[in-house]
Design a protein around this motif. Structure first.
Motif: not given
Length: 65
Positions: A42-50
Protein backbone atom coordinates in the motif's frame (compact mmCIF):
# COMPACT_ATOMS: atom_id res chain seq x y z
CA UNK A 1 14.35 12.66 -2.61
CA UNK A 2 13.32 14.88 0.28
CA UNK A 3 11.59 12.37 2.54
CA UNK A 4 9.54 9.24 2.90
CA UNK A 5 6.05 10.68 2.66
CA UNK A 6 3.99 9.63 -0.33
CA UNK A 7 3.60 13.25 -1.43
CA UNK A 8 7.39 13.64 -1.48
CA UNK A 9 8.24 10.48 -3.43
CA UNK A 10 7.59 8.79 -6.72
CA UNK A 11 6.51 5.17 -6.96
CA UNK A 12 10.02 4.22 -8.06
CA UNK A 13 11.52 5.97 -5.03
CA UNK A 14 9.08 4.18 -2.71
CA UNK A 15 9.99 0.84 -4.26
CA UNK A 16 13.66 1.62 -3.66
CA UNK A 17 13.01 2.71 -0.07
CA UNK A 18 11.34 -0.61 0.69
CA UNK A 19 13.91 -2.67 -1.22
CA UNK A 20 16.79 -0.93 0.57
CA UNK A 21 15.12 -1.31 3.96
CA UNK A 22 14.25 -4.98 3.62
CA UNK A 23 17.48 -6.03 1.97
CA UNK A 24 16.96 -9.35 0.23
CA UNK A 25 13.65 -8.74 -1.52
CA UNK A 26 13.77 -11.94 -3.50
CA UNK A 27 12.21 -13.74 -0.54
CA UNK A 28 14.65 -16.62 -0.93
CA UNK A 29 16.59 -16.06 2.28
CA UNK A 30 16.20 -18.36 5.27
CA UNK A 31 13.79 -17.04 7.85
CA UNK A 32 12.27 -14.32 5.64
CA UNK A 33 8.69 -13.48 6.35
CA UNK A 34 6.74 -14.36 3.24
CA UNK A 35 4.29 -11.47 3.58
CA UNK A 36 6.71 -8.66 4.36
CA UNK A 37 6.66 -7.22 0.85
CA UNK A 38 2.87 -7.48 0.70
CA UNK A 39 2.66 -5.51 3.92
CA UNK A 40 4.39 -2.53 2.29
CA UNK A 41 2.54 -2.68 -1.03
CA UNK A 42 0.00 0.00 0.00
CA UNK A 43 2.92 2.39 0.59
CA UNK A 44 4.46 1.59 -2.78
CA UNK A 45 1.04 2.11 -4.38
CA UNK A 46 0.69 5.50 -2.67
CA UNK A 47 -2.28 4.48 -0.52
CA UNK A 48 -0.83 4.34 3.03
CA UNK A 49 2.09 6.06 4.70
CA UNK A 50 4.93 4.00 6.16
CA UNK A 51 4.23 5.28 9.67
CA UNK A 52 0.67 3.93 9.50
CA UNK A 53 1.75 0.51 8.22
CA UNK A 54 4.50 0.22 10.83
CA UNK A 55 2.19 1.40 13.64
CA UNK A 56 -0.45 -1.18 12.72
CA UNK A 57 2.19 -3.90 12.57
CA UNK A 58 3.55 -2.94 15.99
CA UNK A 59 0.03 -2.83 17.44
CA UNK A 60 -0.70 -6.34 16.15
CA UNK A 61 2.55 -7.66 17.63
CA UNK A 62 1.70 -6.16 21.04
CA UNK A 63 -1.74 -7.73 21.07
CA UNK A 64 -0.39 -11.12 19.92
CA UNK A 65 2.22 -11.27 22.68
Amino acid sequence: MSGYLIKDTTREEREKIIADSIGNISGLCDGCSAGILDMYQPYIDGKRELRDINRDFADRRRTDA
